[in-house]
Design an enzyme around this catalytic site. Structure first.
Site: not given
Length: 122
Positions: A22, A54, A73-74, A100
């Site tokens: 990955e 933004y 991803i945390e 993801k």
């Protein structure tokens, strides 16, 4: 007063994941960000300088996503939340979701998502 600025489905190609493959091949990551702030003065005066831009938020998230390879991803969601809270003191609360796709779980799944909710100063 609290208002919300939302960025939805910001897409990045990056190299995060628990597996070496990955991190070598990379993949698509998506982020949603809810920014709780007070933009009433900016709205009343129609002045971008009085609110959170933004476009700058997106660019900042992009830089964080590409800083280094992460396993989780945390971790990425936490880095984004902490970074935005530090960069923009006018944020009262923030919610960051990172998604993801194509996750190697041994079955069919649309995506995996991690969410972090924080308040400024916490």
């Amino acid at each position: 007063m609290t208002n919300i600025i939302r960025l939805r489905n910001a897409v990045f190609y990056a190299y995060h994941g628990a597996l070496k493959e990955e991190q070598n091949i990379g993949g698509k990551f998506e982020a949603d960000v809810d920014i709780y702030t007070d933009f009433s003065e900016a709205a009343a005066k129609d002045d971008l300088k009085l609110t959170i831009n933004y476009d700058e938020v997106y660019k900042y998230i992009n830089s964080l996503v590409h800083q280094k390879k992460l396993y989780l991803i945390e971790t990425l969601a936490t880095i984004i939340a902490d970074g935005l809270l530090e960069k923009y003191p006018s944020i009262k609360k923030i919610a960051v979701r990172v998604r993801k796709h194509h996750v190697p779980v041994g079955g069919v799944i649309d995506y995996v998502e991690a969410e972090v909710i924080k308040e400024n100063g916490r």
